[in-house]
Design a protein around this motif. Sequence first.
Motif, PDB file in Angstrom:
ATOM      1  N   GLU A 264       0.806  -1.224   0.000  1.00  0.00           N
ATOM      2  CA  GLU A 264       0.000   0.000   0.000  1.00  0.00           C
ATOM      3  C   GLU A 264       0.838   1.273   0.000  1.00  0.00           C
ATOM      4  O   GLU A 264       0.319   2.367  -0.177  1.00  0.00           O
ATOM      5  CB  GLU A 264      -0.967   0.015   1.190  1.00  0.00           C
ATOM      6  CG  GLU A 264      -0.320   0.070   2.559  1.00  0.00           C
ATOM      7  CD  GLU A 264      -0.093  -1.307   3.151  1.00  0.00           C
ATOM      8  OE1 GLU A 264       0.017  -1.398   4.386  1.00  0.00           O
ATOM      9  OE2 GLU A 264      -0.035  -2.284   2.374  1.00  0.00           O
ATOM     10  N   PHE A 265       2.170   1.138   0.213  1.00  0.00           N
ATOM     11  CA  PHE A 265       3.042   2.302   0.189  1.00  0.00           C
ATOM     12  C   PHE A 265       3.509   2.532  -1.251  1.00  0.00           C
ATOM     13  O   PHE A 265       4.486   1.956  -1.706  1.00  0.00           O
ATOM     14  CB  PHE A 265       4.235   2.104   1.119  1.00  0.00           C
ATOM     15  CG  PHE A 265       3.871   2.152   2.578  1.00  0.00           C
ATOM     16  CD1 PHE A 265       4.007   3.315   3.313  1.00  0.00           C
ATOM     17  CD2 PHE A 265       3.363   1.028   3.212  1.00  0.00           C
ATOM     18  CE1 PHE A 265       3.657   3.360   4.655  1.00  0.00           C
ATOM     19  CE2 PHE A 265       3.013   1.062   4.551  1.00  0.00           C
ATOM     20  CZ  PHE A 265       3.156   2.237   5.272  1.00  0.00           C
TER      21      PHE A 265
ATOM     22  N   ALA B  36       6.271  16.434   8.287  1.00  0.00           N
ATOM     23  CA  ALA B  36       5.818  15.433   9.254  1.00  0.00           C
ATOM     24  C   ALA B  36       6.784  14.264   9.303  1.00  0.00           C
ATOM     25  O   ALA B  36       7.087  13.722  10.381  1.00  0.00           O
ATOM     26  CB  ALA B  36       4.410  14.956   8.891  1.00  0.00           C
ATOM     27  N   PHE B  37       7.287  13.886   8.138  1.00  0.00           N
ATOM     28  CA  PHE B  37       8.240  12.784   8.058  1.00  0.00           C
ATOM     29  C   PHE B  37       9.506  13.120   8.844  1.00  0.00           C
ATOM     30  O   PHE B  37       9.992  12.323   9.644  1.00  0.00           O
ATOM     31  CB  PHE B  37       8.575  12.533   6.588  1.00  0.00           C
ATOM     32  CG  PHE B  37       9.487  11.361   6.355  1.00  0.00           C
ATOM     33  CD1 PHE B  37       8.970  10.098   6.141  1.00  0.00           C
ATOM     34  CD2 PHE B  37      10.864  11.515   6.328  1.00  0.00           C
ATOM     35  CE1 PHE B  37       9.800   9.009   5.906  1.00  0.00           C
ATOM     36  CE2 PHE B  37      11.704  10.442   6.094  1.00  0.00           C
ATOM     37  CZ  PHE B  37      11.166   9.191   5.884  1.00  0.00           C
TER      38      PHE B  37
ATOM     39  N   ALA C 263      13.958   8.037  -0.663  1.00  0.00           N
ATOM     40  CA  ALA C 263      13.229   7.772  -1.902  1.00  0.00           C
ATOM     41  C   ALA C 263      12.476   6.457  -1.795  1.00  0.00           C
ATOM     42  O   ALA C 263      12.920   5.524  -1.120  1.00  0.00           O
ATOM     43  CB  ALA C 263      14.190   7.728  -3.088  1.00  0.00           C
ATOM     44  N   LEU C 264      11.342   6.380  -2.472  1.00  0.00           N
ATOM     45  CA  LEU C 264      10.594   5.134  -2.600  1.00  0.00           C
ATOM     46  C   LEU C 264      10.653   4.738  -4.070  1.00  0.00           C
ATOM     47  O   LEU C 264      10.257   5.512  -4.948  1.00  0.00           O
ATOM     48  CB  LEU C 264       9.143   5.331  -2.156  1.00  0.00           C
ATOM     49  CG  LEU C 264       8.263   4.078  -2.099  1.00  0.00           C
ATOM     50  CD1 LEU C 264       8.788   3.097  -1.058  1.00  0.00           C
ATOM     51  CD2 LEU C 264       6.817   4.457  -1.776  1.00  0.00           C
ATOM     52  N   ALA C 265      11.192   3.557  -4.359  1.00  0.00           N
ATOM     53  CA  ALA C 265      11.398   3.161  -5.754  1.00  0.00           C
ATOM     54  C   ALA C 265      11.325   1.648  -5.911  1.00  0.00           C
ATOM     55  O   ALA C 265      11.405   0.897  -4.934  1.00  0.00           O
ATOM     56  CB  ALA C 265      12.753   3.685  -6.253  1.00  0.00           C
ATOM     57  N   TYR C 266      11.190   1.222  -7.156  1.00  0.00           N
ATOM     58  CA  TYR C 266      11.049  -0.197  -7.502  1.00  0.00           C
ATOM     59  C   TYR C 266      12.377  -0.707  -8.049  1.00  0.00           C
ATOM     60  O   TYR C 266      12.908  -0.186  -9.028  1.00  0.00           O
ATOM     61  CB  TYR C 266       9.943  -0.348  -8.561  1.00  0.00           C
ATOM     62  CG  TYR C 266       9.664  -1.750  -9.001  1.00  0.00           C
ATOM     63  CD1 TYR C 266       9.159  -2.697  -8.105  1.00  0.00           C
ATOM     64  CD2 TYR C 266       9.877  -2.136 -10.319  1.00  0.00           C
ATOM     65  CE1 TYR C 266       8.877  -3.985  -8.520  1.00  0.00           C
ATOM     66  CE2 TYR C 266       9.592  -3.426 -10.744  1.00  0.00           C
ATOM     67  CZ  TYR C 266       9.096  -4.344  -9.837  1.00  0.00           C
ATOM     68  OH  TYR C 266       8.813  -5.620 -10.249  1.00  0.00           O
TER      69      TYR C 266
ATOM     70  N   SER D 204       2.786   8.442   1.502  1.00  0.00           N
ATOM     71  CA  SER D 204       2.223   7.425   2.388  1.00  0.00           C
ATOM     72  C   SER D 204       2.831   7.518   3.778  1.00  0.00           C
ATOM     73  O   SER D 204       2.239   7.044   4.759  1.00  0.00           O
ATOM     74  CB  SER D 204       2.474   6.019   1.817  1.00  0.00           C
ATOM     75  OG  SER D 204       1.922   5.876   0.522  1.00  0.00           O
ATOM     76  N   PHE D 205       4.028   8.113   3.874  1.00  0.00           N
ATOM     77  CA  PHE D 205       4.694   8.303   5.163  1.00  0.00           C
ATOM     78  C   PHE D 205       4.403   9.678   5.755  1.00  0.00           C
ATOM     79  O   PHE D 205       4.977  10.051   6.778  1.00  0.00           O
ATOM     80  CB  PHE D 205       6.213   8.147   5.003  1.00  0.00           C
ATOM     81  CG  PHE D 205       6.652   6.769   4.621  1.00  0.00           C
ATOM     82  CD1 PHE D 205       6.916   5.808   5.587  1.00  0.00           C
ATOM     83  CD2 PHE D 205       6.781   6.419   3.288  1.00  0.00           C
ATOM     84  CE1 PHE D 205       7.310   4.531   5.237  1.00  0.00           C
ATOM     85  CE2 PHE D 205       7.188   5.135   2.923  1.00  0.00           C
ATOM     86  CZ  PHE D 205       7.447   4.195   3.902  1.00  0.00           C
ATOM     87  N   GLY D 206       3.517  10.457   5.112  1.00  0.00           N
ATOM     88  CA  GLY D 206       3.243  11.826   5.545  1.00  0.00           C
ATOM     89  C   GLY D 206       4.028  12.812   4.698  1.00  0.00           C
ATOM     90  O   GLY D 206       4.913  12.423   3.929  1.00  0.00           O
TER      91      GLY D 206
END
Length: 256
Positions: A137-138, A149-150, A213-216, A143-145
């Motif tokens: 779901e992330f 906020a993070f 970073a959020l990555a695939y 998704s982490f704010g």
Amino acid sequence: MQALRKQQAASGRTCGQNPRPFVVSQLPCRRSTQQRHVQCSISRREGLASIALAPVLLSAGAAVAEPVAGQTLQYVDPTDSFQLTLPANWQQAEAMIEGNKSYQGASGARRTIAWYPADGPADETNVTLTITNTSAEFTKLGSFGNVFAFGTNLVNSMDRSFLLRVRGNNPNPDEPIQIAKLLDAAESRGMYYVEYSVEKQPGPKRHLYSMVALAYNGRYNRLYTLTAQCLEDQVETAEPVLKAVLKSFLPPAGVA
């Protein structure tokens, strides 16, 4: 830290070569299709914990001179598909850091790679990258704010300054108290940038810079946390080098 140093000395390798991974502990990730996202995932709290862990594997190091042309090299990682540019004389160490034992598979361990000057204390100036699987779901950093906020949650997870106000009730008044302060939080190139300081009184204050970073990576969505740090009194000389490494960081594109 000494174990990491000894391993690198024995191999005689720098970050420009391919060092043999130094494995602290490694938990196998179960690969069944139905279980993959459940057993190889982390919660929001685990994600923040992985960021706070980066300064623990290697703390900051000796001040280093700002690199000039011909003194840097590009590191390209075949496993997690990221790249960054580092001073050519820095050394590299890698570990799998055990996480929450209540989790199974890859979520219970975090891949952490560290780079540090070959001619200075690795626990004073260094760059660490922590890579953690995330749950399905992330799908974006939001998704982490938001970034503020993070950053606030990250710093609050390390700050124990409230104990200074209740030290009279502290059963261990001589025990060091860690103080963390958020200095800056901003979005840059689709990543979160957080700058903060950590001081474990009466020890030295450390200055930290993180890119998140959020990555695939071709198999899983991963949370990439690149943290550069130095002692506060070395910021003037070390900061140009550390920020250059952060600026060069390229995680894989996209999120699955």
